[in-house]
Design an enzyme around this catalytic site. Structure first.
Site: not given
Ligand code: EPZ
Length: 423
Positions: A24-25, A123
């Protein structure tokens, strides 16, 4: 409106072959990337899930024609005339944010709703916005929408994409996509290295993008004038595979998990082995078995290739039955512990201390009515219920349907007793 529940009778022992669906991701950002390749794009191995349907709707609203047949989706992006992501759709699925970079590159302007609250914690999207600004986008926030425009086209830049919690998967996807059509050279430092980003980058290369460093934290992109439509098969879902591994371990079972890339799951497999769970990695499958006697271990979630946050809850379920104490530390989403209270209702012995959970192993889990809260937490409740004594009712399974294709059919075929009911 009727809502589905699962009635799960346990304990069971899972045995047999189970097949993992496409990721999915991986599929979601790749679908968004097709916005930049005007024409008919064909994607195979796309799981039939509600999140994929939401993405189709979002893309149809901007002018794309979609056609789904089984696990193949054709996205005709010849006409993209409304670069807009509506709040009503984005609030259903945060991953909608991945249209931002592709729409900006194609249309030079885009308005996308700011994603709202999320069950796994705060997030923000600051890294996405910072990266696109460095490519020359002018960004404003108004009425809950991100409005991005670019005069004279995007321009390559050296961009550091790290945040307080390390790299960001979807921010990397957005900036990588936009950079493929920017003038000149872009270097992304601290890029996410998740296999889903590698799949996206490989797909962009098929479209004609020039990217090197794929799979590493430094991506170099030489902008091209246009991208062409492609045919692509998305990689297997490593999180679904890891969930089945947890299910085999907790049920003292033996599963041959097909369409499974062990090389995408090295941290999870390493943990399973230290928990006394057997894992045999083959070219296209992994065999996972357990005879009980789960050993405790400590798990810290980290960006890839570290232990994935998306498997934290499912492995917590297994550790609930370990002989001893384990500590789970969440370093990606420190509040992603909604499942702790629900598992405690099933007689698990858990204590949350900030971003840590101390798991004291118990002799057995006992069935209870529980509430699914987010996708992976819900999957963890299903894993726990397979081993719990009695009939567990999992409410709100629409969370599970967002990310697991036919989960009850797949698990029932290897010995689970899961009944879906509309209430
Ligand atoms: C992706 O989300 C996945 N979603 C998530 O899967 C997954 O948990 C996550 O990556 C981490 O592996 C998809 O791929 C659709 P991040 P994403 O930006 O990209 C912080 C599932 O269950 N951050 O890598 O949104 C954030 O808060 C889902 O399938 C900022 O601070 O996650 C986190 O602490 C849930 N500022 C860290 O970075 C930003 O602008 C990593 O989040 C963006 C993120």
């Amino acid at each position: 409106m009727p809502m589905d529940i699962f009635k799960i009778t346990g304990p069971v022992r899972l045995e047999g072959e189970i097949t993992v669906s496409g990721s999915k991701n991986s599929a979601l950002p790749i679908m968004a990337a097709t916005i930049m390749a005007a024409g008919k794009n064909t994607l195979h191995g796309v799981p039939q899930l509600s999140d994929i349907a939401v993405m189709c709707k979002l893309m149809e609203d901007m002018g794309c024609k979609t056609n789904t047949a089984g696990n193949t989706i054709i996205l005709d992006t010849t006409n993209i005339d409304k670069p807009f992501g509506d709040y009503e759709i984005v609030r259903k699925m945060r991953a909608s944010i991945c249209i931002l970079g592709p729409l900006l590159a194609r249309c030079r302007k885009v308005e996308v709703s700011m994603p709202g609250g999320c069950a796994i914690g705060y997030r923000p999207v600051d890294i996405h916005l910072r990266g696109l600004q460095e490519l020359g986008a002018k960004i404003e926030l108004k009425n809950g929408y991100i409005s991005a425009t670019v005069n004279g086209g995007l321009k390559g830049a050296n961009i550091f994409l790290g945040g307080a919690f390390g790299s960001s998967v979807l921010a990397t996807a957005n900036v990588l996509c936009a950079a493929t059509l920017a003038r000149g050279k872009t270097i992304i430092e601290y890029a996410a290295c998740e296999p889903e980003i590698t799949d996206l980058a490989n797909c962009l290369v098929k479209m004609g993008a020039k990217i090197t460093g794929i799979g590493s934290p430094q991506l170099t992109i030489h902008g091209v004038k246009e991208l062409k439509p492609i045919e692509h098969t998305v990689i297997p879902d490593r999180i679904e595979a890891g969930t089945f591994m947890a299910a085999a371990a907790i049920t003292k079972g033996k599963l041959k998990i097909k369409n499974c890339r062990g090389d995408h799951l090295m941290a999870a497999i390493d943990k399973l082995r230290s928990m006394n769970v057997g894992v045999e990695e083959n070219e296209d499958d992994c065999v996972v078995w357990s005879e009980g006697n789960i050993k405790p271990t400590d798990i810290t979630t980290l960006p890839y290739p570290g232990f994935p946050t998306d498997l934290q809850a499912q492995f917590m379920a297994v550790l609930c039955l370990a002989k001893g104490n384990s500590v789970i530390t969440e370093k990606i989403f420190p509040d992603r512990f909604m499942h702790v209270a629900e598992m405690s209702r099933m007689a698990a012995n858990l204590r949350k201390e900030g971003p840590h959970v101390i798991v004291s192993g118990v002799e057995k889990l006992i069935a209870a009515p529980v509430m699914a809260s987010d996708l992976r937490a819900s999957a963890a409740l299903v894993v726990a219920a397979l081993a719990a004594y009695g009939e567990t009712i999992v409410n709100r399974v629409y969370h599970i349907d967002r990310g697991y294709e036919k989960i009850e059919e797949k698990l029932n075929a290897v010995g689970a007793k899961i009944e879906r009911q509309s209430v």
